[in-house]
Structure formats: C-alpha cells, structure tokens
Design a protein around this motif. Structure first.
Motif, mmCIF file in Angstrom:
data_model
loop_
_atom_site.group_PDB
_atom_site.id
_atom_site.type_symbol
_atom_site.label_atom_id
_atom_site.label_comp_id
_atom_site.label_asym_id
_atom_site.label_seq_id
_atom_site.Cartn_x
_atom_site.Cartn_y
_atom_site.Cartn_z
ATOM 1 N N ARG A 58 0.875 -1.045 -0.148
ATOM 2 C CA ARG A 58 -0.175 -0.217 0.340
ATOM 3 C C ARG A 58 0.924 1.606 -0.124
ATOM 4 N N VAL A 201 0.181 -7.230 9.694
ATOM 5 C CA VAL A 201 -0.239 -7.217 9.457
ATOM 6 C C VAL A 201 -1.760 -7.261 10.073
ATOM 7 N N GLU A 202 -2.868 -7.612 11.224
ATOM 8 C CA GLU A 202 -3.892 -7.627 11.637
ATOM 9 C C GLU A 202 -4.462 -6.298 11.973
ATOM 10 N N GLY A 204 -3.277 -3.392 11.132
ATOM 11 C CA GLY A 204 -3.603 -2.197 10.037
ATOM 12 C C GLY A 204 -2.671 -1.205 10.183
ATOM 13 N N LEU A 243 -0.778 -13.714 3.328
ATOM 14 C CA LEU A 243 -1.833 -12.826 4.431
ATOM 15 C C LEU A 243 -1.804 -11.369 4.455
ATOM 16 N N SER A 246 -2.616 -10.570 0.817
ATOM 17 C CA SER A 246 -3.597 -9.673 0.818
ATOM 18 C C SER A 246 -4.597 -8.738 1.602
ATOM 19 N N LYS A 247 -3.666 -8.384 2.353
ATOM 20 C CA LYS A 247 -4.121 -7.281 3.169
ATOM 21 C C LYS A 247 -3.028 -5.457 2.069
ATOM 22 N N ASP A 248 -1.921 -5.687 1.228
ATOM 23 C CA ASP A 248 -1.861 -5.044 0.502
ATOM 24 C C ASP A 248 -0.811 -4.765 2.098
#
Ligand code: SF4
Ligand code: SF4
Length: 414
Positions: A58, A201-202, A204, A243, A246-248
């Motif tokens: 991102r 990752v989670e 954010g 993973l 998948s969250k960029d």
C-alpha cells in the motif's frame, strides 16, 4: 514537509546525463503504471531498463526487486553503480556503520535526486526506550541523511508483537508523521515471526514488513518436488506472506544468504554459470508475494553476481541443486523461531546469541557480531545456563543449542 530542491545542476556531466535518462524514463513509466491500475493488478512487476520493479504494498512505491541492504553499504563507486543500474531502495538503520550508512545514503540522495531513491531506516526498542527516545533516534537519522523525511520508518527487529501497538511506539509514529518526518511505517523482524508478522498485518497500522526469508526452509521430496517445513508448520512463512499480500502490506525479504553465507567456498554447488548465491536469490524472487530481496553488494564481483540474476528464472536443475545444498548444510541451522529463548528458565538470550554467531560464521561480520554480543548482560549469556536442556527440548530443529552458545561465547567474547 519542505519542497525538495533539485541537485541536477551540481551533478557531473556524465552522471547527470545518466540520471536524467534513467530516472526520466522511470518516472514516466511509474506515472503510467499508477494510471493503469488494472494493468498493475495483472502484472506483479514492471521492467525498466535492466531492472524489474514491484509495488511495495500500500505504500505504492515501486521498488527494485533487488534492493540494497546497508549493513554495511559498499564503497561509494559500487553504490553509485548499483543505483545507476536500477537499484532504487536502500535499507538502513540508525546504527549501521555507526551512522555512516545513513551519511552515505545522504550523498546518494543528493547525487541522484531525493525523489529517485527510496530510503527506509530503522530505530531500535532497546533498554529504557520511550516515545521520546524513538523520536530522537529518528531525528538523528534524518540529520545524518541530511533529508527532511525518510520514505519508510521502521522498528528494527521487532520481536514482541505487543510493541507494535504500544502507546509509546504509536505516539512517536504519530508525532513524527504530523511533522512530515516519514511517509510510511514498517518493521523488520528476525524472530517470532508467527506472532509479530501476523499482528503487524492484522493491526492495520503498518505499511510494510522486512523479514528473513531464505532457502533454509525448503526440503526435497522423493519426487523432487519442493515442500516447505519451517518452524511455523509446513509453509507457515509462505502463509504469512500471503496474508500480508491479502491486506496489501508490502514485504521485503532479507537474510537471503544467511544459510550459506558469502564466506564459504561453495564452488561445488555451481550449475553452469549459476552460483549457489544466484540460485538462492532466484528462488526468493520467484515468490510473487514478496516485493524485493534486500541484499548486500560489497564488491564489484558481488554486484555483477547479484544483478546477473535479474529476469533469470530458476531452472529445475538449479532448484534440485538447492535441495542438495540445503540437505548437506542444514545441521544445527537455527531458523530463528525464538522458542528456545522464550522457554529458557534462566533467560539466556539463545536466539539472539545464535543470530550473532551466524553474523560471525556465515557473513564474516566479526565486528558486528562481537559488538552485538557485548551488549548482552552477562546473565543473558551462557554464564547463567543451568544446563537444563529445556531449550533443546523445545527446538523444532534439534539444534545443539548448548554447544552452540558455548562456541558463540568463545568466539564473540574475546
Ligand atoms: S540449557 Fe541453558 S540455555 Fe538452555 S534452557 Fe536451560 S538454562 Fe536456558
Ligand atoms: S535454536 Fe531452535 S528453538 Fe532456538 S530459535 Fe533456533 S530454531 Fe528456534
């Protein structure tokens, strides 16, 4: 954030010409890549000149799939050559080469233009760290870089997932962000990946991660198929990479050559013109969930060797040779899972010690290894080992930890 002053008028003629040709074309291509997001989705990399570039999640930075690690950086002529040949991301830390790494990057930014080279640099969470100490460290880095901002600001070697959302860390990041001192947040991770990377990752909050990823986890099968058996369970690291994708969240790989080290004589693993290092690098670059391999290129030979793999796929013969290499060199290889350290009743820093030993043995980084070891308290070394064997009981790889930390003490404490 202050506007960036062009330095092109002060560049020597040939270098200015090269810079204009290389970066003029590249900037135009990035603009079109950004405008054509559909195309970007289909293509995980873009070729410009001799180099391939991939999007760092991102952050939307398109960075060279072979990027430079700064511990240490090469001499300036080699460094300039690497940039001229397309490398556009340099990884650093406040303490690399006692700050000289950041000073050298500062020269590169002036020589090639601030917008043409991306820099990521890191701060440690060591000792009595605080929000203020983080801010001071980042400001020190910017001073050495002689720059108003860094592209990526990273936590160095995050080992505790709770630190990622700790109010001191977030407080420092938020203040620095408001002041325009960095563009994106990240972290590097040497151990405890399964918790740290997952949380990064989670939660954010982080845009990119740099982690150790190398061939040490592959294993041969009877069918010569490639399987993974890392400490997270089969393909655990690969699942983490997926993973992140998948969250960029962008992921760069480091410690590509850790397993073998540049110091060993590995001529016997050469396949045709492909050295074992080149095969390792090709193997890492095969992974489309990674953005770049961050590696050191200290000599002209290494520069040619490393840049020589760009666009070259790993052949099946080279892949089988990697299996052979891993099988023949995996005894007592530490995968840095952190289990032994977490379970040692005497709080011996086993995982850290084994990493310093790898710096010494595999990379020949004698000074770095000894300095790092000297920062440990006596009670964190083999001196307080009770010989209980708990570390070896929990080690998924059967590493002779007690023997190895004794060897480390002998080599690193003198
Ligand atoms: S053998 Fe030593 S290093 Fe290993 S767990 Fe026991 S005290 Fe810790
Ligand atoms: S020695 Fe074993 S348990 Fe300890 S970090 Fe390495 S792989 Fe994990």
């Amino acid at each position: 954030m202050k506007s960036i002053k062009s330095t092109s008028d002060s560049l020597p003629g040939r270098r200015r010409f090269l810079r204009n040709v290389l970066f003029g074309a590249f900037s135009a291509s990035l603009a079109s890549a950004r405008n054509l997001l559909g195309e970007v989705k289909q293509s995980y990399r873009q070729k410009k000149g001799h180099m391939y570039y991939r999007r760092l999640g991102r952050t939307n930075l398109w960075i060279s799939e072979i990027s430079l690690g700064g511990s240490p950086l090469p001499a300036m002529p080699i460094l300039y050559q690497a940039i001229e040949r397309g490398v556009n991301y340099i990884d650093s830390s406040h303490n690399y080469e006692n700050g000289n790494c950041e000073r050298k990057i500062g020269q590169v930014l002036k020589e090639f233009g601030r917008d043409n080279v991306y820099v990521g640099t890191k701060f440690h969470l060591r000792g009595n760290w605080s929000e203020e100490s983080i801010i001071n460290t980042v400001n020190g880095s910017l001073k050495r870089l002689d720059a108003d901002y860094m592209d990526v600001c990273l936590i160095h070697g995050a080992a505790d997932e709770k630190h990622l959302t700790d109010e001191r860390v977030v407080g420092a990041f938020e203040k620095l962000k408001k002041q325009g001192k960095y563009r994106f947040r990240g972290l590097s991770c040497h151990s405890n990946h399964h918790k740290v990377v997952k949380e990064a990752v989670e939660c954010g909050y982080y845009d990119m991660i740099q982690l150790a990823f190398n061939v040490s986890d592959i294993q041969d099968t009877k069918e010569d198929g490639e399987v993974y058996d890392d400490y997270l369970g089969q393909s655990g690291l690969r699942r983490l990479l997926a993973l992140a994708k998948s969250k960029d969240v962008g992921v760069n790989a480091m410690k590509i050559f850790k397993f073998g080290g540049k110091k060993q004589n590995l001529e016997k693993y050469k396949i045709g013109e492909t050295t074992i290092y080149q095969a390792m690098l090709k193997w890492v670059l095969e992974n489309k969930n990674l953005t770049a391999a961050v590696i050191e290129m200290l000599t002209w030979e290494q520069l040619e060797e490393d840049l020589g793999v760009i666009g070259e796929p790993l052949s099946e013969m080279e892949r089988r040779n990697l299996f052979r290499y891993v099988a023949e060199n995996s005894d007592d290889y530490c995968h840095m899972c952190g289990e032994c350290q977490a379970n040692c009743p005497s709080r011996v820093k086993t995982t850290d010690i084994l990493r310093y030993l790898a710096y010494y043995e595999n990379y020949g980084k004698t000074g770095v290894a000894k300095n790092a070891y000297s920062r440990l308290k006596k009670a964190q070394t083999v001196s307080s080992c009770q010989d209980c064997g708990e570390c070896e009981r929990v080690c998924p790889y059967g590493v002779s930890i007690r023997k190895r930390i004794r060897e480390a003490h002998k080599l690193l404490s003198c």
